[in-house]
Design a protein around this motif. Structure first.
Motif, PDB file in Angstrom:
ATOM      1  N   MET A   1      -6.867  -2.748   1.718  1.00  0.00           N
ATOM      2  CA  MET A   1      -6.708  -1.776   0.651  1.00  0.00           C
ATOM      3  C   MET A   1      -6.630  -2.555  -0.656  1.00  0.00           C
ATOM      4  N   ASP A   2      -7.373  -2.124  -1.650  1.00  0.00           N
ATOM      5  CA  ASP A   2      -7.323  -2.797  -2.939  1.00  0.00           C
ATOM      6  C   ASP A   2      -6.180  -2.253  -3.808  1.00  0.00           C
ATOM      7  N   GLY A   3      -5.920  -2.919  -4.930  1.00  0.00           N
ATOM      8  CA  GLY A   3      -4.808  -2.530  -5.792  1.00  0.00           C
ATOM      9  C   GLY A   3      -4.914  -1.122  -6.341  1.00  0.00           C
ATOM     10  N   ALA A   4      -6.127  -0.716  -6.702  1.00  0.00           N
ATOM     11  CA  ALA A   4      -6.312   0.634  -7.250  1.00  0.00           C
ATOM     12  C   ALA A   4      -5.994   1.693  -6.197  1.00  0.00           C
ATOM     13  N   LEU A   5      -6.418   1.451  -4.972  1.00  0.00           N
ATOM     14  CA  LEU A   5      -6.134   2.404  -3.901  1.00  0.00           C
ATOM     15  C   LEU A   5      -4.640   2.426  -3.582  1.00  0.00           C
ATOM     16  N   LEU A   7      -2.245   1.922  -5.687  1.00  0.00           N
ATOM     17  CA  LEU A   7      -1.629   2.698  -6.764  1.00  0.00           C
ATOM     18  C   LEU A   7      -1.798   4.198  -6.525  1.00  0.00           C
ATOM     19  N   GLU A   8      -2.964   4.608  -6.070  1.00  0.00           N
ATOM     20  CA  GLU A   8      -3.187   6.021  -5.770  1.00  0.00           C
ATOM     21  C   GLU A   8      -2.259   6.508  -4.655  1.00  0.00           C
ATOM     22  N   VAL A   9      -2.063   5.676  -3.638  1.00  0.00           N
ATOM     23  CA  VAL A   9      -1.202   6.060  -2.512  1.00  0.00           C
ATOM     24  C   VAL A   9       0.216   6.318  -2.988  1.00  0.00           C
ATOM     25  N   VAL A  10       0.759   5.425  -3.797  1.00  0.00           N
ATOM     26  CA  VAL A  10       2.145   5.600  -4.233  1.00  0.00           C
ATOM     27  C   VAL A  10       2.302   6.670  -5.303  1.00  0.00           C
ATOM     28  N   SER A  11       1.218   7.082  -5.935  1.00  0.00           N
ATOM     29  CA  SER A  11       1.335   8.091  -6.982  1.00  0.00           C
ATOM     30  C   SER A  11       0.959   9.497  -6.520  1.00  0.00           C
ATOM     31  N   LYS A  12       0.542   9.661  -5.281  1.00  0.00           N
ATOM     32  CA  LYS A  12       0.168  10.988  -4.777  1.00  0.00           C
ATOM     33  C   LYS A  12       1.401  11.880  -4.717  1.00  0.00           C
ATOM     34  N   LEU A  40      -4.602   8.180   3.760  1.00  0.00           N
ATOM     35  CA  LEU A  40      -5.903   7.533   3.557  1.00  0.00           C
ATOM     36  C   LEU A  40      -7.001   8.204   4.372  1.00  0.00           C
ATOM     37  N   SER A  41      -6.675   8.600   5.591  1.00  0.00           N
ATOM     38  CA  SER A  41      -7.712   9.234   6.408  1.00  0.00           C
ATOM     39  C   SER A  41      -8.091  10.614   5.874  1.00  0.00           C
ATOM     40  N   LEU A  42      -7.159  11.286   5.185  1.00  0.00           N
ATOM     41  CA  LEU A  42      -7.446  12.610   4.636  1.00  0.00           C
ATOM     42  C   LEU A  42      -8.122  12.573   3.271  1.00  0.00           C
ATOM     43  N   THR A  43      -7.770  11.587   2.455  1.00  0.00           N
ATOM     44  CA  THR A  43      -8.209  11.641   1.056  1.00  0.00           C
ATOM     45  C   THR A  43      -9.104  10.489   0.598  1.00  0.00           C
ATOM     46  N   GLU A  44      -8.910   9.328   1.115  1.00  0.00           N
ATOM     47  CA  GLU A  44      -9.600   8.154   0.586  1.00  0.00           C
ATOM     48  C   GLU A  44     -10.329   7.382   1.684  1.00  0.00           C
TER      49      GLU A  44
END
Length: 125
Positions: A1-5, A7-12, A40-44
């Motif tokens: 998982m990259d840094g941008a992803l 960040l998305e996980v913790v901000s959902k 991740l499996s649902l959104t990204e």
């Protein structure tokens, strides 16, 4: 998982409240082992490698995987973890010769036999 992803996980904020409510009544569920993979499996999922890197033996049942001790560490176990025993290992839907890069759970007394086997089984040293 990259840094941008990450960040998305913790901000959902859409899915987190639902998980928090569910996990409040299901104590065997662990947020780090269930929330992130499910999110991740649902959104990204297109940005995810879509594979596990860690071997764990859940065949005994329960809330924890099997713990391997000194007597369990044999060449056959390491070969099974790495992809032997007829497993079909894939990475993003393509064949891959190695199934896992990590394994859990090993007791402290398993360290010495693991270090002894590594050069032979993994081909270094």
């Amino acid at each position: 998982m990259d840094g941008a992803l990450a960040l998305e996980v913790v901000s959902k904020d859409t899915y987190l409240p639902a998980f928090q409510e569910y996990y409040a009544v299901v104590p065997a569920c662990l947020m780090d082992e269930h929330y992130i993979p499910t999110l991740l499996s649902l959104t990204e999922w297109t940005r995810n490698a879509n594979r596990t890197l860690t071997f764990a033996d859940w065949r005994m049942g329960g809330v924890h995987p099997r713990t391997y001790g000194r007597d369990d560490v044999k060449e056959e176990l390491i070969r099974e973890i790495r992809g032997g025993a007829g497993k079909n290992c894939t990475y993003n839907d393509g064949a891959n010769g190695i199934c896992y890069l990590f394994a859990r759970k090993f007791a402290p007394d398993a360290l010495e036999p693991l270090l002894s086997l590594a050069p032979k089984v993994m081909g270094f040293g």
